[in-house]
Design a protein around this motif. Structure first.
Motif, PDB file in Angstrom:
ATOM      1  N   HIS A  91     -11.904   3.901   1.256  1.00  0.00           N
ATOM      2  CA  HIS A  91     -12.060   5.051   2.317  1.00  0.00           C
ATOM      3  C   HIS A  91     -13.287   5.990   1.862  1.00  0.00           C
ATOM      4  O   HIS A  91     -13.887   6.442   2.752  1.00  0.00           O
ATOM      5  CB  HIS A  91     -10.912   5.887   2.261  1.00  0.00           C
ATOM      6  CG  HIS A  91      -9.582   5.206   3.180  1.00  0.00           C
ATOM      7  ND1 HIS A  91      -8.879   3.920   2.749  1.00  0.00           N
ATOM      8  CD2 HIS A  91      -9.225   5.306   4.285  1.00  0.00           C
ATOM      9  CE1 HIS A  91      -7.770   3.767   3.585  1.00  0.00           C
ATOM     10  NE2 HIS A  91      -8.289   4.359   4.492  1.00  0.00           N
ATOM     11  N   GLU A  99       0.531   4.127  -2.455  1.00  0.00           N
ATOM     12  CA  GLU A  99       0.360   5.376  -2.079  1.00  0.00           C
ATOM     13  C   GLU A  99       1.494   6.364  -2.458  1.00  0.00           C
ATOM     14  O   GLU A  99       1.305   7.628  -2.552  1.00  0.00           O
ATOM     15  CB  GLU A  99       0.283   5.421  -0.515  1.00  0.00           C
ATOM     16  CG  GLU A  99      -0.744   4.975   0.151  1.00  0.00           C
ATOM     17  CD  GLU A  99      -0.914   4.386   1.680  1.00  0.00           C
ATOM     18  OE1 GLU A  99       0.133   4.993   2.055  1.00  0.00           O
ATOM     19  OE2 GLU A  99      -1.569   3.796   2.068  1.00  0.00           O
ATOM     20  N   ARG A 114       0.801  -1.166  -0.163  1.00  0.00           N
ATOM     21  CA  ARG A 114       0.091  -0.082   0.146  1.00  0.00           C
ATOM     22  C   ARG A 114       0.933   1.111   0.054  1.00  0.00           C
ATOM     23  O   ARG A 114       0.266   2.388  -0.716  1.00  0.00           O
ATOM     24  CB  ARG A 114      -1.141   0.063   1.386  1.00  0.00           C
ATOM     25  CG  ARG A 114      -2.040  -1.015   1.138  1.00  0.00           C
ATOM     26  CD  ARG A 114      -3.241  -0.718   2.017  1.00  0.00           C
ATOM     27  NE  ARG A 114      -2.820  -0.989   3.492  1.00  0.00           N
ATOM     28  CZ  ARG A 114      -2.922  -2.407   3.868  1.00  0.00           C
ATOM     29  NH1 ARG A 114      -3.806  -3.076   3.163  1.00  0.00           N
ATOM     30  NH2 ARG A 114      -2.605  -2.504   5.074  1.00  0.00           N
ATOM     31  N   ASN A 117     -11.994   8.436  -5.605  1.00  0.00           N
ATOM     32  CA  ASN A 117     -11.561   7.320  -6.112  1.00  0.00           C
ATOM     33  C   ASN A 117     -10.867   6.311  -5.538  1.00  0.00           C
ATOM     34  O   ASN A 117     -10.375   5.341  -6.015  1.00  0.00           O
ATOM     35  CB  ASN A 117     -10.812   7.605  -7.354  1.00  0.00           C
ATOM     36  CG  ASN A 117     -11.387   8.632  -8.422  1.00  0.00           C
ATOM     37  OD1 ASN A 117     -12.804   8.079  -8.605  1.00  0.00           O
ATOM     38  ND2 ASN A 117     -10.957   9.471  -9.087  1.00  0.00           N
ATOM     39  N   ASP A 118     -10.661   6.536  -3.989  1.00  0.00           N
ATOM     40  CA  ASP A 118     -10.130   5.760  -2.985  1.00  0.00           C
ATOM     41  C   ASP A 118     -11.408   4.878  -2.567  1.00  0.00           C
ATOM     42  O   ASP A 118     -11.783   5.470  -1.678  1.00  0.00           O
ATOM     43  CB  ASP A 118      -9.359   6.514  -1.898  1.00  0.00           C
ATOM     44  CG  ASP A 118      -9.000   5.687  -0.874  1.00  0.00           C
ATOM     45  OD1 ASP A 118      -9.160   4.259  -0.861  1.00  0.00           O
ATOM     46  OD2 ASP A 118      -8.230   6.016   0.103  1.00  0.00           O
ATOM     47  N   SER A 125      -4.502   9.568   6.336  1.00  0.00           N
ATOM     48  CA  SER A 125      -4.736   7.937   6.832  1.00  0.00           C
ATOM     49  C   SER A 125      -4.798   8.300   8.183  1.00  0.00           C
ATOM     50  O   SER A 125      -5.901   8.740   8.871  1.00  0.00           O
ATOM     51  CB  SER A 125      -3.618   7.231   6.248  1.00  0.00           C
ATOM     52  OG  SER A 125      -3.881   5.865   6.153  1.00  0.00           O
ATOM     53  N   ASN A 177      -7.968  11.728   3.604  1.00  0.00           N
ATOM     54  CA  ASN A 177      -8.081  10.340   3.386  1.00  0.00           C
ATOM     55  C   ASN A 177      -7.685   9.534   4.606  1.00  0.00           C
ATOM     56  O   ASN A 177      -7.187   8.386   4.817  1.00  0.00           O
ATOM     57  CB  ASN A 177      -6.871   9.718   2.504  1.00  0.00           C
ATOM     58  CG  ASN A 177      -7.087  10.657   1.138  1.00  0.00           C
ATOM     59  OD1 ASN A 177      -8.195  10.847   0.510  1.00  0.00           O
ATOM     60  ND2 ASN A 177      -6.114  11.117   0.185  1.00  0.00           N
ATOM     61  N   GLN A 186     -11.127  13.950   1.288  1.00  0.00           N
ATOM     62  CA  GLN A 186     -11.191  12.514   0.664  1.00  0.00           C
ATOM     63  C   GLN A 186     -11.082  12.206  -0.626  1.00  0.00           C
ATOM     64  O   GLN A 186     -11.826  13.068  -1.594  1.00  0.00           O
ATOM     65  CB  GLN A 186     -12.566  11.741   1.260  1.00  0.00           C
ATOM     66  CG  GLN A 186     -12.736  10.364   0.764  1.00  0.00           C
ATOM     67  CD  GLN A 186     -11.383   9.460   1.206  1.00  0.00           C
ATOM     68  OE1 GLN A 186     -11.319   9.531   2.407  1.00  0.00           O
ATOM     69  NE2 GLN A 186     -11.072   8.643   0.538  1.00  0.00           N
ATOM     70  N   ASN A 187     -10.079  11.601  -1.284  1.00  0.00           N
ATOM     71  CA  ASN A 187     -10.221  11.085  -2.701  1.00  0.00           C
ATOM     72  C   ASN A 187     -11.476   9.911  -3.101  1.00  0.00           C
ATOM     73  O   ASN A 187     -11.735   8.862  -2.426  1.00  0.00           O
ATOM     74  CB  ASN A 187      -8.982  10.241  -2.965  1.00  0.00           C
ATOM     75  CG  ASN A 187      -8.780   9.811  -4.214  1.00  0.00           C
ATOM     76  OD1 ASN A 187      -9.547  10.052  -5.178  1.00  0.00           O
ATOM     77  ND2 ASN A 187      -7.658   8.838  -4.529  1.00  0.00           N
ATOM     78  N   GLY A 227      -7.065  -3.528  -0.099  1.00  0.00           N
ATOM     79  CA  GLY A 227      -7.221  -2.128  -0.886  1.00  0.00           C
ATOM     80  C   GLY A 227      -6.353  -2.051  -2.047  1.00  0.00           C
ATOM     81  O   GLY A 227      -5.867  -0.959  -2.444  1.00  0.00           O
ATOM     82  N   THR A 246      -6.464   5.107  -5.766  1.00  0.00           N
ATOM     83  CA  THR A 246      -5.574   4.641  -4.792  1.00  0.00           C
ATOM     84  C   THR A 246      -5.682   5.532  -3.478  1.00  0.00           C
ATOM     85  O   THR A 246      -6.215   6.342  -3.333  1.00  0.00           O
ATOM     86  CB  THR A 246      -4.064   4.569  -5.418  1.00  0.00           C
ATOM     87  OG1 THR A 246      -3.232   4.004  -4.182  1.00  0.00           O
ATOM     88  CG2 THR A 246      -3.525   6.124  -5.308  1.00  0.00           C
ATOM     89  N   HIS A 247      -4.804   4.857  -2.474  1.00  0.00           N
ATOM     90  CA  HIS A 247      -5.122   5.523  -0.986  1.00  0.00           C
ATOM     91  C   HIS A 247      -3.623   6.273  -0.962  1.00  0.00           C
ATOM     92  O   HIS A 247      -2.805   5.582  -1.045  1.00  0.00           O
ATOM     93  CB  HIS A 247      -5.317   4.480   0.022  1.00  0.00           C
ATOM     94  CG  HIS A 247      -5.310   5.237   1.450  1.00  0.00           C
ATOM     95  ND1 HIS A 247      -6.268   5.900   1.726  1.00  0.00           N
ATOM     96  CD2 HIS A 247      -4.410   4.924   2.508  1.00  0.00           C
ATOM     97  CE1 HIS A 247      -5.902   6.295   2.852  1.00  0.00           C
ATOM     98  NE2 HIS A 247      -4.995   5.585   3.481  1.00  0.00           N
TER      99      HIS A 247
END
Length: 584
Positions: free
Chosen positions: A526, A125, A121, A522-523, A438, A460, A519-520, A161, A562-563
């Protein structure tokens, strides 16, 4: 030597392959040959300066006129060098594909561990993308059906994820004598339709699968549309011609142009020749991370520069003073058996204080991680970088969320330190802005409340730890209270394992807490499991906007699937829009 080599190749695979692995261990015992990671990245930068643009398979097309390159990395051995390469590439403006195997004898020592998932991840990221490095022949021999193997692997990665949209083949040499290649099992690329009559029982079993599978079907069923070996295929069709560049012999070669570096040496002659070749074409560049070592003592993940951390030891927060005349002050507060490491950057002055928190630290080479401490030109304010104290006690956990354990309330301890430093700087508590991504976003929300009236920017971030990935919350739970399951800990300690209870209490009593939740969109994990429930609980529009009394604001953005950290466009808004608004 030729006679010895021929004799070795004539050995049966069951003898030859174990002997080869043994000889490699003996030969490299004194230190495995390796490229310099910095030298490799400098070569990529030279290509970029010569006009080569870098991107992903989706950017490749048959009518593309400019020089274009796709970076791909097959991960073997452990993930440490892969992560080091990913972070170094990111620091130099490159992004590529990192191909990870599913369960396999080559990665059985680390595949599936919480730290391995966290490292993958972390690579994701950093702006890279994860693909599947599939040993086609091994999967068929073990499972009997390649589609079933892919389905299980894709589902396992998705649970952590990681969405797999790319794949390539691992070169299994066990069946080299039979002349079969991984491509022969796909109807679009098969050149061999049957094995010789002399084939043994294992080869006969394998031969039954030649041409049985379709890359197009893999794309339709599992979302893996791109197959990227020595060329780029989309659903089994070649996208465009590409020059193939590979380091699989210990030298970086462009076979079609008869160009090669030295053995583990990127010399000037190779750089010049490769620039001449690659500045005129699209290319696919394969670099194996295990062959690249950093000349630096450690990759400075999150700009930590932990090796230079020289703290003043403080046993009581009340004794913490800012009498050090320097611009940087490192402090380690020892309280109730916990160690709280912070760095204060006073290279800028302002009427407010930025408190920076980090996310997961699985990629950190050294501790403590000191997030954002160099970003004074960006924030134009003093910055207090805070390391999660639980990770000092348990460095193997990927994240601690600034919670502490059952016996130690790290949130309260950090709030005391922040309050003291702010007071020493004549900054009111309601002029302190916590920022983190995060796990750091989670911590920022709770710390703003613990301070009594702080401001927070969560990027995020998680809303409930138990809604994160099991590979993250399971190790944390095992040190928070090892006598209970993660689910039991989350239920019994909702005020510490989630952000809403503390925030609701602070808002209810009229504390001047205010925050921005970024916040994204497209994540997917989350956005669905953290951002959306949080917004509904606090009356925030999921599409972006303010809650009641404008004390909270939601800000979704359109980023990579993505995160990861905030993009530059959001970073600019944080400084120019969100912080001034929070402090108004």
């Amino acid at each position: 030597m030729p006679l010895l080599r021929d004799a070795f190749r004539s050995l049966p695979p069951a003898i030859r392959e174990p002997l080869k692995r043994f000889l490699k261990r003996v030969m490299f015992r004194g230190g495995q040959p390796q490229f310099s990671l910095e030298q490799a990245v400098a070569w990529l930068a030279t290509l970029r300066d010569a006009g080569v643009s870098f991107g992903f398979p989706e950017d490749l097309s048959a009518d593309r006129a400019d020089a274009f390159a796709i970076l791909k990395h097959d991960i073997h051995q452990d993930l440490d060098r892969a992560l080091a390469m990913a972070l170094t590439e990111r620091a130099n403006g490159f992004a590529g594909l990192y191909f990870m195997m599913g369960p396999h004898r080559l990665n059985r020592k680390y595949f599936g561990s919480p730290r391995s998932w966290e490292k993958l991840r972390s690579i994701q990221e950093a702006g890279h993308r994860i693909g599947l490095h599939l040993d086609v022949m091994d999967a068929i021999m073990r499972r009997g059906d390649l589609y079933e193997e892919i389905a299980e692997i894709v589902a396992g990665f998705a649970r952590e994820g990681i969405a797999l949209a790319y794949a390539n083949s691992h070169g299994n040499t066990a069946f080299k004598q039979s002349g079969v290649a991984a491509s022969d099992f796909f109807v679009e690329t098969a050149r061999k339709t049957h094995l010789s009559d002399e084939a043994g029982p294992a080869e006969v079993r394998l031969g039954e699968h030649l041409g049985k599978y379709a890359l197009k079907t893999i794309g339709e069923r599992f979302g893996i549309h791109y197959w990227i070996d020595s060329s780029v295929l989309r659903d089994g069709v070649k996208v465009a011609p590409t020059l193939y560049v590979t380091d699989n012999t210990g030298a970086i070669r462009i076979p079609a142009r008869n160009i090669s570096s030295g053995k583990f040496d990127i010399h000037d002659k190779f750089v010049a020749a490769s620039v001449s070749a690659l500045a005129r074409a699209s290319s696919l560049i394969l670099l194996h991370p295990q062959w690249y070592a950093s000349g630096a003592s450690a990759v400075k993940h999150y700009e930590s520069e932990a090796a230079k951390f020289s703290p003043k030891i403080v046993m009581d927060v009340r004794d913490l003073t800012l009498d050090n005349p320097g611009e940087l002050l490192d402090v380690s507060v020892r309280k109730d058996g916990f160690r709280y490491d912070v760095r204060l950057n006073r290279r800028r002055t302002a009427d407010h204080l930025i408190v920076a928190l980090h996310g997961g630290v699985a990629g950190a080479s050294v501790l403590p991680v000191l997030p954002r401490w160099k970003q004074h030109p960006y924030f134009r304010a003093p910055i207090l970088s805070v390391f999660d104290p639980l990770i000092h006690e348990h460095p193997d956990i990927p994240a601690g969320w600034y919670v502490g354990d059952l016996a130690h309330d790290a949130t309260a301890g950090i709030a005391d330190i922040v309050r003291r430093i702010a007071a020493e700087m004549n900054i009111d508590a309601d002029r302190v802005v916590f920022i983190g991504g995060s796990a750091g976003g989670f911590g920022s929300t709770r710390l703003a409340c613990a301070l009594g009236g702080g401001k927070f920017i969560s990027i995020n971030g998680q809303a409930r730890i138990i809604d994160y990935y099991p590979s993250g919350y399971t190790p944390f739970s095992s040190v928070f209270d090892p006598t209970r399951t993660p689910e039991e800990n989350a239920e019994r300690h909702q005020d510490r394992w989630s952000t809403p209870p503390m925030l609701e209490e602070a808002l209810a009593r009229g504390a001047p807490v205010r925050g921005v939740i970024i916040q994204n969109a497209n994540d997917e994990h989350h956005f669905k499991n953290h951002f959306t429930p949080f917004c509904k609980r606090f009356g925030l529009p999921v599409e972006g906007g303010y809650g009641p009394e404008k004390r909270l604001r939601s800000v979704p953005y359109d980023g990579e699937a993505t995160h990861g950290p905030e993009p530059a466009s959001i970073a600019r808004r944080i400084v120019k829009e969100f912080i001034p608004e929070l402090l108004a």
